[in-house]
Design an enzyme around this catalytic site. Sequence first.
Site, mmCIF file in Angstrom:
data_model
loop_
_atom_site.group_PDB
_atom_site.id
_atom_site.type_symbol
_atom_site.label_atom_id
_atom_site.label_comp_id
_atom_site.label_asym_id
_atom_site.label_seq_id
_atom_site.Cartn_x
_atom_site.Cartn_y
_atom_site.Cartn_z
ATOM 1 N NE ARG A 276 3.104 -5.824 -4.621
ATOM 2 C CZ ARG A 276 2.657 -7.067 -4.677
ATOM 3 N NH1 ARG A 276 2.216 -7.577 -5.816
ATOM 4 N NH2 ARG A 276 2.601 -7.809 -3.590
ATOM 5 C CB CYS B 208 -3.103 -13.395 -7.204
ATOM 6 S SG CYS B 208 -1.825 -14.112 -8.252
ATOM 7 C CG HIS C 152 -0.587 -10.917 2.034
ATOM 8 N ND1 HIS C 152 -0.025 -9.793 1.479
ATOM 9 C CD2 HIS C 152 -1.569 -11.285 1.165
ATOM 10 C CE1 HIS C 152 -0.630 -9.508 0.336
ATOM 11 N NE2 HIS C 152 -1.573 -10.408 0.132
#
Length: 321
Positions: free
Chosen positions: A24, A249, A216
């Site tokens: 993902r 990101c 994370h």
Amino acid sequence: MTAPAGHLVKGFPERVSVVEVGPRDGLQSEPQFVPTDRKIALVNGLIDAGIRHLEVTSFVSPRAVPQMRDAADVLAGIDRSKGAVLTALVPNARGADRAAEAGVDAMVVFMSASESHNLKNVNRTRAQSLEGFADIVRIASDADIPVYGAIATSFGCPFDGDVPVSSVVEIARAYRDMGITTLSLGDTTGMATPPVVQERCRALREAVPEADIALHFHNTRGVGLACVYAGLLEGVTRYEASIGGLGGCPFVPRATGNICTEDLVYMLSECGVETGVDLEKLIGVAQEAEAIIGRTLPGQVMKAGPRLQTASMDSVATANG
């Protein structure tokens, strides 16, 4: 299964859970669509290597993230016979309905500790994000599916700089009040350092003692695994990572990928921490991920191999003179 190679470091937990987010978080911003069958094969390879918690897709608008348009098909094709927990990111009630129908094992909601990043990432204020989660929690509860809560920019924001620890605590408490106690602190920007990790872990342990925390990290500034080391000393037993170091990101300047799953498993093994993951199989999956993406990935262990992997002397030239 690969046994730990080293003696357990004093103060470390004996066993941790490695949460794979590459399918993902790693693939979401890839410009070329990865065929569904290759995504499924990647996830199945990770499961075969011993990974038992995976974030496999997200039920977002296909217009917003075209790479995730096959979310339901990916879930349908994964081999679930080994009991792996398959989670998916859900941004809203519509996504929650689709995720429930597809049979996810858990839904993940997400927001940023930084107001600026939340506006950039999901085009909502933090208050609006929290308000929208109520519908997701209701849908998940009706389907008897747990909800996990992710807090992005927990260690710093590319727009605001330092993020107060109070902002992270505030969101963690809001999650808890909704019944969400499985939390992930997202580095997102690679701004975490060991002292900041220590501060956040201790603050959350005091403020929300019932929370099960995952960490994370991204390796933007080269200290991702050092931050894991700090987390281990704080007793954290869940770490999210991405095969081959995929990811970054799309709403963060100069973003780089997550810490590499195989590098994380290697370090944990050398520190005597059990993961239940076969490192040699995992390296093979990392190499397959590199072939799928079609470029060199940042993972180091996939290139160098484990520490005690030896080579024939005949394979290296002898110095002259």
